[in-house]
Scaffold this motif. Structure first.
Motif, PDB file in Angstrom:
ATOM      1  N   ALA A 277       6.236  24.457   6.148  1.00  0.00           N
ATOM      2  CA  ALA A 277       6.240  23.588   4.970  1.00  0.00           C
ATOM      3  C   ALA A 277       5.660  22.217   5.302  1.00  0.00           C
ATOM      4  CB  ALA A 277       7.662  23.443   4.423  1.00  0.00           C
ATOM      5  N   PHE A 281       2.538  20.358   3.224  1.00  0.00           N
ATOM      6  CA  PHE A 281       2.706  19.146   2.412  1.00  0.00           C
ATOM      7  C   PHE A 281       2.085  17.917   3.074  1.00  0.00           C
ATOM      8  CE2 PHE A 281       6.106  21.985   0.836  1.00  0.00           C
ATOM      9  CZ  PHE A 281       5.598  22.133  -0.452  1.00  0.00           C
ATOM     10  N   VAL A 291       2.803  16.028  -5.111  1.00  0.00           N
ATOM     11  CA  VAL A 291       3.589  17.244  -5.318  1.00  0.00           C
ATOM     12  C   VAL A 291       4.898  16.863  -5.980  1.00  0.00           C
ATOM     13  CG1 VAL A 291       4.755  19.168  -4.184  1.00  0.00           C
ATOM     14  CG2 VAL A 291       2.543  18.366  -3.328  1.00  0.00           C
ATOM     15  N   ILE A 294       9.539  21.437  -5.731  1.00  0.00           N
ATOM     16  CA  ILE A 294       9.334  22.317  -4.587  1.00  0.00           C
ATOM     17  C   ILE A 294      10.489  23.318  -4.525  1.00  0.00           C
ATOM     18  CG2 ILE A 294       9.079  22.476  -2.080  1.00  0.00           C
ATOM     19  CD1 ILE A 294       8.138  19.548  -2.112  1.00  0.00           C
ATOM     20  N   GLN A 296      11.760  26.934  -2.359  1.00  0.00           N
ATOM     21  CA  GLN A 296      11.517  27.915  -1.299  1.00  0.00           C
ATOM     22  C   GLN A 296      12.605  28.966  -1.379  1.00  0.00           C
ATOM     23  OE1 GLN A 296      10.093  26.435   2.478  1.00  0.00           O
ATOM     24  NE2 GLN A 296      11.296  27.942   3.609  1.00  0.00           N
ATOM     25  N   PHE A 313       5.465  25.189  -5.592  1.00  0.00           N
ATOM     26  CA  PHE A 313       5.454  23.747  -5.855  1.00  0.00           C
ATOM     27  C   PHE A 313       4.553  23.475  -7.048  1.00  0.00           C
ATOM     28  CE2 PHE A 313       2.231  24.813  -2.741  1.00  0.00           C
ATOM     29  CZ  PHE A 313       1.096  24.143  -3.168  1.00  0.00           C
TER      30      PHE A 313
END
Length: 407
Positions: A277, A281, A291, A294, A296, A313
């Motif tokens: 990650a 990012f 962004v 987000i 996950q 995202f």
């Protein structure tokens, strides 16, 4: 006598007749004893016209040259406004960004302000002239013309007010009469807000409200610049954006807003390992891509791809292609999906800090309308939900009425 900064947006200077009306408004302020510094945007539609010219040559113009191109729009409007003021007996002088030394970094199309020399403006005022400053533009240390991003004239105006000294107010003239509890085009019973805190306005601006550019609110909050959002076509009081006040905290939800300019990116079957990650990012940040939400989760195919995750995202729609290319370089073997049929709806209010159950109420209101939530993000004073775009207006109206914001 007060020193004020008046900023006029594109619709306010959209024609010669409207430019003459702006000149009359500035003249009235001077006649009332105020000293005025004016900031003007390009005439409405002009920036889009210039961008379209560049796009006719190439889909991806060099950003330095793009800034040099679009900055010409403000040069036209400030010169015309200075001519209009002179024609009614008000001495005026137009200035471009580099002439007032509005210094920025070299982030072309999204430059950030580093400093401003107010001496030129103060000297012009002492000479009895009204300074008319081109909004949206500045100059970097190498002398290149830069622009501050869409709505950047708001940021120019607030930066000038801050540089001129403590207590200098900034009036933002636009085509609406202030900040409303929701978009009046969506909610016919939306109410104009008399006063709103910097924090609430910052959240509303970041979540899709088009009244003020987010960086202008950040600057206003940092330097305690009072901002008055008003209509160019009315003398009615607008909305004051100010520091936090006890009366503002009593309102649980101050407004509902939405953002249709977001797209959802999902990378499937990412190896669930430390640093994956971070690498993504960091690369997006280096490309100046903001962004937002987000998420996950364990991979949807976790049964066959153990130790993997799906990473989702949201980014501005204009940055989707760039974000997808970055993701492809980092995750060559993973599938990448993009969904542009989403909208983010949000509620904002200082009172959320001291009232429990606000998020739960929002989720219930959406559920009762049959609206599925795809992603959620929160802060102390806002809750945002990502939903399918077809539910956009229904969701805004339901939340606006559900939290009692209507007339």
């Amino acid at each position: 006598m007060a020193l004020i900064v008046q900023k006029f947006g594109g619709t306010s200077v959209g024609s010669i007749e409207r430019i003459k009306n702006v000149a009359q408004r500035v003249a009235r302020a001077r006649a009332a004893g105020d000293e005025v510094v004016v900031v003007a945007s390009a005439m409405s539609g002009e920036t889009n016209r210039l961008l379209a010219l560049g796009a006719q040559i190439t889909k991806h113009p060099n950003e330095r040259e793009l800034d040099a191109l679009v900055a010409t729009g403000e040069q036209v409007s400030v010169a015309l406004l200075a001519i209009a003021l002179e024609s009614i007996g008000v001495p005026a002088r137009s200035f471009l960004g580099h002439q007032v030394r509005l210094r920025t970094d070299s982030g072309f199309t999204k430059a950030r302000i580093k400093g401003l020399d107010a001496d030129v403006l103060l000297g012009t005022i002492r000479d009895g002239r009204v300074p008319i400053v081109a909004g949206f533009q500045g100059v970097d240390d190498a002398g290149n013309v830069t622009t501050l991003g869409r709505g950047g004239s708001d940021t120019t105006a607030v930066a000038i007010a801050a540089a001129l000294g403590q207590g200098v107010a900034c009036e933002i003239y636009t085509d609406v009469e202030g900040v409303y509890t929701a978009d009046p085009n969506v909610c016919k019973n939306a109410k104009k807000v008399g006063r709103i805190s910097y924090e609430e306005m910052l959240e509303l601006a970041s979540l899709g409200a088009k009244v003020l550019q987010i960086r202008s609110v950040e600057l206003a909050m940092k330097y305690a610049v009072p901002v008055h959002v008003r209509s160019s076509f009315s003398d009615a009081p607008g909305t004051w954006v100010v520091g936090e006040e006890a009366s503002l905290e009593s309102v649980v939800v101050a407004g509902v807003t939405s953002d249709k300019n977001e797209a959802k990116v999902t990378i499937r079957d990412v190896p669930d390992q430390p640093g994956r990650a971070a690498s993504l990012f960091e690369a997006l940040a280096d490309a100046r891509i903001s962004v937002d939400m987000i998420i996950q989760n364990p991979s949807a195919t976790a049964g066959t791809n153990k130790g993997t995750t799906d990473m989702t995202f949201t980014v501005p729609k204009g940055d989707v292609d760039k974000a997808r290319e970055i993701a492809k370089k980092l995750f060559e073997s993973q599938g990448i999906d993009v969904d542009g049929d989403v909208v983010k709806v949000s509620i904002v209010g200082l009172g959320m800090r001291s009232h429990a159950g606000v998020a739960a109420k929002m989720f219930r209101i959406l559920a009762d309308e049959g609206i599925n939530i795809q992603a959620i993000s929160t802060s102390e004073i806002k809750v945002s939900c990502l939903i399918h775009s077809k539910y956009h207006e229904l969701a805004v109206r339901a939340l606006h009425d559900g939290f009692g914001l209507g007339d």
